[in-house]
Design an enzyme around this catalytic site. Structure first.
Site, PDB file in Angstrom:
ATOM      1  N   ASN A   1       0.835  -1.198   0.000  1.00  0.00           N
ATOM      2  CA  ASN A   1       0.000   0.000   0.000  1.00  0.00           C
ATOM      3  C   ASN A   1       0.872   1.250   0.000  1.00  0.00           C
ATOM      4  O   ASN A   1       2.049   1.200   0.356  1.00  0.00           O
ATOM      5  CB  ASN A   1      -0.932  -0.004   1.212  1.00  0.00           C
ATOM      6  N   CYS A   2       0.266   2.343  -0.391  1.00  0.00           N
ATOM      7  CA  CYS A   2       0.935   3.636  -0.447  1.00  0.00           C
ATOM      8  C   CYS A   2       1.639   3.905   0.889  1.00  0.00           C
ATOM      9  O   CYS A   2       1.064   3.631   1.934  1.00  0.00           O
ATOM     10  CB  CYS A   2      -0.114   4.714  -0.726  1.00  0.00           C
ATOM     11  N   PRO A   3       2.851   4.377   0.891  1.00  0.00           N
ATOM     12  CA  PRO A   3       3.650   4.852  -0.249  1.00  0.00           C
ATOM     13  C   PRO A   3       4.653   3.821  -0.774  1.00  0.00           C
ATOM     14  O   PRO A   3       5.523   4.163  -1.565  1.00  0.00           O
ATOM     15  CB  PRO A   3       4.394   6.039   0.350  1.00  0.00           C
TER      16      PRO A   3
ATOM     17  N   ASP B   1      -2.629  -1.628  -5.268  1.00  0.00           N
ATOM     18  CA  ASP B   1      -3.174  -0.490  -4.522  1.00  0.00           C
ATOM     19  C   ASP B   1      -3.963   0.404  -5.489  1.00  0.00           C
ATOM     20  O   ASP B   1      -3.388   0.935  -6.431  1.00  0.00           O
ATOM     21  CB  ASP B   1      -2.030   0.296  -3.881  1.00  0.00           C
TER      22      ASP B   1
END
Length: 75
Positions: A13-15, A40
């Site tokens: 997932n981000c980042p 994501d």
């Protein structure tokens, strides 16, 4: 599309997809192409912004079910 290196960022997932992409691009020479696979949903906007900020070229962005595939060319 031909590419020089592949990055599997699925499940991250981000980042993290962007951070891993930045690291992978650093290992490439100018003009080489990186293929990134991610899951994501925010990655689409993240990669567009990353390309604008860094000057690397986002050659293509595609979605296949829940997976996104990006091709980025190092500046």
């Amino acid at each position: 599309m031909n590419f020089d290196k592949e990055l599997d960022a699925r499940g991250l997932n981000c980042p993290l997809p962007i951070l891993r992409t930045k690291k992978s691009l650093a290992e490439l020479s100018t003009g080489q192409i990186l293929k990134i696979s991610a899951t994501d949903p925010g990655a689409v906007k993240d990669f567009q912004a990353f390309a604008k900020q860094t000057g690397n070229e986002l050659l293509s962005s595609a979605q296949n079910d829940a997976e996104f595939v990006f091709f980025m060319k190092k500046k």
